[in-house]
Design an enzyme around this catalytic site. Structure first.
Site, PDB file in Angstrom:
ATOM      1  CE  LYS A  66      49.819  13.827  40.117  1.00 41.95           C
ATOM      2  NZ  LYS A  66      49.213  12.515  39.769  1.00 41.95           N
TER       3      LYS A  66
ATOM      4  CE1 TYR B  85      81.710  21.999  29.684  1.00 40.82           C
ATOM      5  CE2 TYR B  85      79.364  22.417  29.957  1.00 40.82           C
ATOM      6  CZ  TYR B  85      80.679  22.589  30.375  1.00 40.82           C
ATOM      7  OH  TYR B  85      80.944  23.342  31.479  1.00 40.82           O
TER       8      TYR B  85
HETATM    9  C1  LIG Z   1      48.185  12.821  38.846  1.00 45.23           C
HETATM   10  C2  LIG Z   1      46.854  12.174  38.883  1.00 45.23           C
HETATM   11  C3  LIG Z   1      45.739  12.758  38.255  1.00 45.23           C
HETATM   12  C4  LIG Z   1      45.860  13.977  37.355  1.00 45.23           C
HETATM   13  O1  LIG Z   1      46.397  13.556  36.122  1.00 45.23           O
HETATM   14  P1  LIG Z   1      46.575  14.585  34.897  1.00 45.23           P
HETATM   15  O2  LIG Z   1      47.043  13.708  33.784  1.00 45.23           O
HETATM   16  O3  LIG Z   1      47.623  15.558  35.316  1.00 45.23           O
HETATM   17  O4  LIG Z   1      45.268  15.217  34.665  1.00 45.23           O
HETATM   18  C5  LIG Z   1      44.504  12.169  38.433  1.00 45.23           C
HETATM   19  N1  LIG Z   1      44.373  11.045  39.176  1.00 45.23           N
HETATM   20  C6  LIG Z   1      45.414  10.423  39.771  1.00 45.23           C
HETATM   21  C7  LIG Z   1      45.200   9.186  40.562  1.00 45.23           C
HETATM   22  C8  LIG Z   1      46.694  10.966  39.641  1.00 45.23           C
HETATM   23  O5  LIG Z   1      47.731  10.354  40.217  1.00 45.23           O
END
Ligand SMILES: *Cc1c(COP(=O)(O)O)cnc(C)c1O
Length: 360
Positions: free
Chosen positions: A35, A256
């Site tokens: 994702k 800054y």
């Molecule tokens: C993002 C996500 C994962 C992966 O999580 P990581 O901590 O990056 O391994 C697994 N399951 C769900 C439902 C997620 O949203």
């Protein structure tokens, strides 16, 4: 000419990290979580490197459609499922597997005619995250309703998500596992429980599909540890170069708001990277930066296009010299700590103007 600021992606490390997932979860199939543009690494290039994964997972329908249009044919799970009938039809059309977590989704499924049959789903149980999913008796009721739904491929698969698996001292994770197992024990579908922290930190979870994200990119989900502690290799390295070197007298301020005052005469280096590239603005003075492969401390505020470092330990450094902000030789987990954040946000935060250099 090397690009001003660039990300180097080691796609062989993706394959290596996937093999490590399989070592930690030998009895599981792997649903590789890509994702958010594969955590900032580029969704299609990472999907290509993950051809040995048994399936892929994304958050949203449009991410899944993009993968199908790019020609990926393995199972793809959409972790948020659909929220309206149009998305449901898109999922059917592109054979995307849906996570089902609300009564509204169940109604939408029941309203479709069986002529469209063929959707695989994961029914989500809320075991304590209190984000998505059905709790307690509602889960069993949802399961029963879905059994009668002609649109669906049976059996219905079963999924839950950890809230705090990166804290090995919190027994909430154990309670979530027990709760899930207790409820699903009589059901025939496949089970999926563990994210990266679950895979690495809670061995012995009985399930069919692991769902690693972060560890595929070579990072540790546990504070105080790095991917190397688990035999993982970083995929992303963020690089730039020095663009100016100068002397600043003791007592002068840098950058800054003048938040940094030089305690001694300082050989100052200016590096072409900033929050406009995804180098976090809240990274504190003292955060390590590799100049010519050696650590120097960040000083002053991070600006949009530049940061400043103390080069007193490298009097010979010159404009053009190579800089690594994180990745190879400098764990992003460590930089995240100096920025009061987690490696996830730094990886996801690389912006459009940063050039990508791939290494297959
Ligand atoms: C993002 C996500 C994962 C992966 O999580 P990581 O901590 O990056 O391994 C697994 N399951 C769900 C439902 C997620 O949203």
């Amino acid at each position: 000419m090397t690009p001003a600021a660039y990300v180097h992606l080691d796609l062989d490390a993706v394959r290596h990290n996937l093999a490590q997932v399989k070592r930690y979860a030998p009895n599981n199939k792997v649903m590789a979580v890509i994702k958010a543009n594969a955590y900032g690494h580029g969704i299609t290039r990472v999907a290509k490197a993950l051809e040995q994964a048994d399936g892929l997972a994304v958050a949203r329908v449009d991410e899944g459609v993009r993968l199908r249009k790019a020609g990926f044919s393995q199972p793809i799970t959409v972790l948020q499922g659909f929220v309206c009938v149009d998305e449901l039809l898109l999922m059917l059309q592109h054979q995307l597997d849906a996570v089902v977590h609300t009564p509204q989704q169940i109604s939408l499924l029941q309203q479709q005619s069986a002529a469209d049959a063929g959707l695989s789903i994961w029914l989500k149980m809320d075991t304590g995250m209190n984000r998505l999913g059905f709790k307690g008796a509602d889960f069993n009721a949802a399961y029963q309703q879905l059994l009668d739904c002609p649109l669906l491929k049976q059996p219905i698969n079963l999924i839950t998500h950890f809230a705090n698996a990166d804290d090995l001292l919190d027994d909430k994770t154990r309670r979530q596992i027990d709760r899930f197992n207790e409820v699903v024990s009589g059901y025939p579908g496949q089970r999926s429980i563990a994210n990266s922290a679950g895979i690495l930190g809670w061995p012995g979870i009985v399930s069919d599909w692991a769902r690693p994200g972060l560890m595929l990119y070579g990072c540790s989900p546990f504070a105080g540890k790095t991917g190397a502690d688990f035999g993982l290799r970083p995929v992303m390295s963020l690089h730039s170069r020095l663009i100016a070197v100068k002397n600043v007298a003791a007592g002068e301020t840098v950058g800054y708001s003048g938040t940094w005052q030089c305690p001694t005469d300082t050989r100052l280096g200016v590096i072409s990277i900033g929050y406009g590239d995804g180098y976090h603005r809240h990274t504190r003075a003292g955060a390590p930066v590799l100049v010519n492969g050696r650590r120097v401390p960040l000083i002053g505020r991070v600006s949009m296009d530049m940061i400043t470092v103390d080069l007193n330990s490298q009097p010979a450094a010159q404009p053009g010299d190579p800089v690594t902000l994180w990745g190879d030789g400098l764990p992003v987990e460590e930089i995240a700590r100096h920025a009061d954040t987690i490696p996830y946000t730094l990886l996801c935060g690389i912006t459009q103007r940063v050039q990508i250099v791939e290494h297959a």
